[in-house]
Design an enzyme around this catalytic site. Structure first.
Site, PDB file in Angstrom:
ATOM      1  N   LEU A   1       0.863  -1.267   0.034  1.00 32.73           N
ATOM      2  CA  LEU A   1       0.071   0.086  -0.053  1.00 32.73           C
ATOM      3  C   LEU A   1       1.026   1.285   0.084  1.00 32.73           C
ATOM      4  CD1 LEU A   1      -3.176   0.068   2.252  1.00 32.73           C
ATOM      5  CD2 LEU A   1      -1.983   2.054   1.078  1.00 32.73           C
ATOM      6  N   SER A   2       1.578   1.458  -1.142  1.00 31.62           N
ATOM      7  CA  SER A   2       2.475   2.681  -1.341  1.00 31.62           C
ATOM      8  C   SER A   2       2.237   3.261  -2.707  1.00 31.62           C
ATOM      9  CB  SER A   2       3.848   2.274  -1.034  1.00 31.62           C
ATOM     10  OG  SER A   2       4.700   3.443  -1.175  1.00 31.62           O
ATOM     11  N   GLU A   3       1.709   4.299  -2.820  1.00 28.64           N
ATOM     12  CA  GLU A   3       1.710   5.015  -4.056  1.00 28.64           C
ATOM     13  C   GLU A   3       3.016   5.168  -4.831  1.00 28.64           C
ATOM     14  OE1 GLU A   3      -0.294   5.888  -1.666  1.00 28.64           O
ATOM     15  OE2 GLU A   3      -2.190   5.288  -2.295  1.00 28.64           O
TER      16      GLU A   3
ATOM     17  N   GLN B   1      -5.528   4.209  -6.719  1.00 29.63           N
ATOM     18  CA  GLN B   1      -6.782   3.993  -6.367  1.00 29.63           C
ATOM     19  C   GLN B   1      -7.863   5.190  -6.382  1.00 29.63           C
ATOM     20  OE1 GLN B   1      -7.849   1.929  -2.307  1.00 29.63           O
ATOM     21  NE2 GLN B   1      -7.618   0.252  -3.789  1.00 29.63           N
ATOM     22  N   PHE B   2      -7.383   6.209  -5.668  1.00 29.35           N
ATOM     23  CA  PHE B   2      -8.132   7.465  -6.007  1.00 29.35           C
ATOM     24  C   PHE B   2      -7.042   8.599  -6.362  1.00 29.35           C
ATOM     25  CE2 PHE B   2     -10.998   5.018  -3.483  1.00 29.35           C
ATOM     26  CZ  PHE B   2     -12.257   5.479  -3.827  1.00 29.35           C
TER      27      PHE B   2
ATOM     28  N   ASP C   1      -6.786  11.526  -5.335  1.00 30.01           N
ATOM     29  CA  ASP C   1      -6.542  12.089  -3.919  1.00 30.01           C
ATOM     30  C   ASP C   1      -5.230  11.579  -3.435  1.00 30.01           C
ATOM     31  OD1 ASP C   1      -9.342  13.680  -3.765  1.00 30.01           O
ATOM     32  OD2 ASP C   1      -9.581  11.437  -4.538  1.00 30.01           O
TER      33      ASP C   1
ATOM     34  N   ILE D   1      -2.508  10.379  -4.927  1.00 22.13           N
ATOM     35  CA  ILE D   1      -1.400  10.173  -5.772  1.00 22.13           C
ATOM     36  C   ILE D   1      -0.237  11.119  -5.430  1.00 22.13           C
ATOM     37  CG2 ILE D   1      -1.916  12.297  -7.497  1.00 22.13           C
ATOM     38  CD1 ILE D   1      -1.621  10.353  -9.716  1.00 22.13           C
TER      39      ILE D   1
ATOM     40  N   PRO E   1       1.819  11.087  -2.760  1.00 22.61           N
ATOM     41  CA  PRO E   1       2.972  10.313  -2.275  1.00 22.61           C
ATOM     42  C   PRO E   1       3.817   9.707  -3.576  1.00 22.61           C
ATOM     43  CG  PRO E   1       1.101   9.365  -0.949  1.00 22.61           C
ATOM     44  CD  PRO E   1       0.470  10.300  -2.030  1.00 22.61           C
TER      45      PRO E   1
ATOM     46  N   HIS F   1     -11.599  11.701  -1.548  1.00 27.24           N
ATOM     47  CA  HIS F   1     -12.066  10.729  -2.929  1.00 27.24           C
ATOM     48  C   HIS F   1     -12.797  11.439  -3.809  1.00 27.24           C
ATOM     49  CE1 HIS F   1     -11.775   8.420   0.909  1.00 27.24           C
ATOM     50  NE2 HIS F   1     -11.394   7.415   0.218  1.00 27.24           N
TER      51      HIS F   1
END
Lengths: 324, 378
Positions: free
Chosen positions: A58-60, A82-83, A85, A87, A89, A129
């Protein structure tokens, strides 16, 4: 031609291209077994396996950073954030690395990704979101930015994006993921990047819009027609580099323009579009260009339908512009 | 080494720490336990490369002081770490650089002329004058592209190695970074992804004691940087980074592990940055000169020289001859680079996109119509 919604059309495009080109890989949070939180990648894991449809940590930043490395190797990664919002990171990897790679390496290392990410409001997602951060990527040299408004374009633009030599931010308007339905060509179907679509011909006012707000603009245009105002609506489709010729041709005809977007007003893409119109069609203008946009506030939860530039806010802008 | 007077905790080359791999003894002999068994011609080639890097560093700093180049970021004191690790990588392996490893790029075949062209940002610069000096690339030598942000190359190297694994192709990837980069997001991301997906990655941490002015104890409360691997399921090893043979040994072991499909390794090479961070830095402002003496005694070049003196009878005269040869080579390259023109104006707009979009065409045409179109200089 089969009827599809946006989710099905994007899924169809991914499946088509993954069958055609073994270098294409999908990676992201929950994109594998569950098929993504919006189910856009559903079934791909079963068909292509976990070497090509990869559930990541779990790490953009990790997703985009490793995807860049894969691209440098010669794969064609299509990571999902995923969203949009979430992005940020990965912003350093996108802005400092992905966008600059070909340029900074003197052309030795083109880095090509298509980053798919749901965007926009109207789904009761609150601040984290619902945002539309496209302008923050348009301002970065080296990126292309795309936002489809219907299933056929979603498929065609995604296939064109995957085959394009440049990195593409592919914003998917989540509010119309399932609401927008339409016929989608089977098999290979591309829509060229950089070409807008004139979805409604008209003589009096040009409306420039994209993504989910297209339908609000169409609604407003229908209401304006009842008052004798004939709107031309341009669905931008590729937000950057945008189709300047279609915009300028239309504005030279109508002399009046309204730009609509969900993102905050100040320094949004609307501001750039108005500046370009001023540079290229100033003497054709009959009225000051108008922007109908989200506000310069964080995206709200309860009052989101007041924040969004819905048809009830677009219509007065059309009338004011037409009667100026 | 207890003699170290400066305040860097945990960092000094501790020959007595049992976990630190060390081969080259103070008297120039090799401890057979971890001896990688280099041939004497290989050792001599590496010695020459280390001396060449040292000479380049010294000359480039002078060029910067004379105002002839804008910047240099060097590797003085870290030559054994950089060249030993580059040497240990196989031909089909890749190297993802930080920004202090020009010696590895030269090792991978980047011609000296092209490196010096990069220092001048001229038309023959591999990156066409688009980046600062020491931000080069050399793809034909399987050497990546240098950027300035800290740690970003780490996740990219992991993705690259991961892609090789996905494609079932035999390539390991070594990624360089400093001790400061272990505090970056991308160190965490890279180590974590590499651990989960068992990518063939060699994480090579040049622990040189400093991130500009900040010492290692301000980067971490861990006892070592190598032990950070434990949390990610990535084996870690420390080596004497000023010992060419130790660096070759641990890097070869890491590559072999990667090639066997066992995944990544993190190497912490204990070395020391003998100069400032770059020509823009004045280390006297934050570290006492006196503290450097213990590190100068551990300088990797004299240590290796003691070895080749023993093994092949290398002499002072041969050093002198080598320096003369390298100096002439560098002077010639500088003369050519200095005479080479700046990149053409239109190159400013190339390679932003695969094809020139309309807005860049407009901006290019505006520049080419303008007063600088004829006769722009460096």
């Amino acid at each position: 031609m089969p009827q599809m919604n946006m989710v099905q059309a994007i899924n169809d495009a991914l499946r088509h291209e993954m069958r055609r080109d073994s270098r294409v890989v999908v990676l992201g949070e929950d994109v594998g077994k569950v098929g993504g939180v919006f189910r856009v990648t559903q079934g791909l894991f079963d068909e292509f396996g976990d070497d090509r449809v990869i559930d990541t940590p779990l790490s953009e930043g990790g997703i985009i950073g490793t995807a860049i490395g894969m691209a440098l190797y010669g794969l064609v990664p299509v990571p999902e954030i995923q969203f949009s919002d979430f992005i940020f990171p990965a912003y350093d990897q996108i802005v400092s690395e992905l966008a600059k790679y070909r340029y900074r390496s003197g052309g030795e290392y083109p880095a090509k990704l298509v980053i798919r990410t749901p965007t926009g409001g109207g789904i009761r997602g609150g601040h984290y979101h619902s945002q539309s951060p496209e302008a923050q990527f348009i301002h970065v040299a080296g990126l292309k930015v795309v936002c489809p408004s219907n299933p056929a374009d979603a498929k065609g633009l995604l296939l064109a994006s995957i085959r394009d030599p440049d990195p593409v931010l592919f914003f998917e308007p989540k509010r119309i993921y399932r609401a927008a339905k339409g016929e989608v060509p089977e098999g290979d179907h591309t829509v060229p990047l950089g070409k807008a679509s004139v979805v409604r011909k008209g003589q009096h006012v040009t409306i420039v819009v994209w993504g989910a707000m297209l339908y609000e603009a169409l609604d407003a245009a229908n209401q304006a027609a009842a008052q004798g105002i004939d709107c031309e609506i341009i669905d931008l489709r590729t937000l950057w580099p945008l189709d300047i010729d279609t915009i300028i041709t239309s504005v030279k005809k109508t002399g009046r323009v309204v730009v609509v977007h969900e993102a905050p007003k100040s320094c949004g893409l609307g501001g750039e579009i108005v500046a370009l119109i001023n540079e290229k069609a100033f003497l054709h203008l009959e009225a000051p260009p108008k922007r109908v946009t989200g506000f310069d506030t964080p995206f709200p939860y309860t009052l989101e339908m007041e924040y969004l530039p819905l048809s009830h806010r677009i219509l007065p802008a059309i009338i004011e512009t037409a009667r100026y | 080494m207890e003699g170290s007077a400066h305040p860097v905790a945990r960092h000094p080359l501790d020959a007595h720490a049992p976990d630190v791999v060390r081969v080259l003894r103070d008297d120039g002999t090799l401890d057979p336990t971890n001896d990688p068994g280099l041939r004497s011609d290989e050792v001599l080639t590496l010695y020459r490369a280390m001396v060449r890097a040292r000479l380049l560093d010294e000359r480039l700093v002078l060029l910067q002081r004379q105002g002839r180049i804008g910047f240099h970021i060097g590797c003085k004191g870290e030559e054994a770490s950089i060249l030993g690790s580059a040497f240990a990588m196989r031909q089909n392996d890749w190297i993802f650089p930080c920004y202090r490893e020009f010696a590895a790029a030269l090792w991978r075949g980047m011609p000296l002329q092209r490196y010096v062209d990069n220092m001048f940002g001229n038309a023959n610069d591999p990156v066409k004058g688009r980046q600062m000096p020491d931000h080069y690339t050399w793809k034909s030598g399987k050497f990546g592209s240098v950027s300035s942000p800290i740690g970003t190359q780490i996740t990219q190297a992991v993705g690259f190695a991961w892609a090789a694994k996905i494609r079932k192709e035999d390539a390991a990837v070594l990624v360089y970074f400093g001790d400061g980069a272990t505090s970056s997001n991308e160190f965490h991301n890279g180590m974590n992804f590499a651990g989960v997906f068992k990518t063939p990655t060699v994480f090579f941490c040049r622990n040189n004691g400093w991130a500009i002015s900040v010492p290692t104890e301000r980067q971490t409360a861990s006892d070592t940087f190598a032990q950070k691997g434990i949390a990610y399921g990535v084996p870690g090893v420390r080596c004497d980074g000023n010992d060419l043979f130790a660096v070759v040994k641990v890097t070869r072991d890491a590559v072999a592990r990667a090639v066997r499909g066992e995944g990544p390794t993190i190497i912490e090479a204990l070395t020391y940055r003998l100069e400032g961070h770059s020509t823009s830095d004045d280390p006297k402002a934050y570290r006492p000169e006196a503290g450097l003496d213990s590190w100068r005694r551990l300088d990797p070049i004299p240590r290796l020289r003691r070895h080749i003196e023993r093994t092949i009878g290398w002499t002072d005269a041969q050093d002198k001859e080598l320096e003369t040869e390298l100096d002439a080579e560098l002077k010639a390259a500088i003369a050519v680079a200095e005479k080479t023109q700046a990149p053409p104006l239109e190159s400013l707009f190339e390679d932003v996109y695969g094809e020139l979009p309309w807005h860049l065409q407009e901006q290019r045409d505006e520049l080419l119509r303008g007063p600088r179109a004829k006769g722009h200089g460096h």
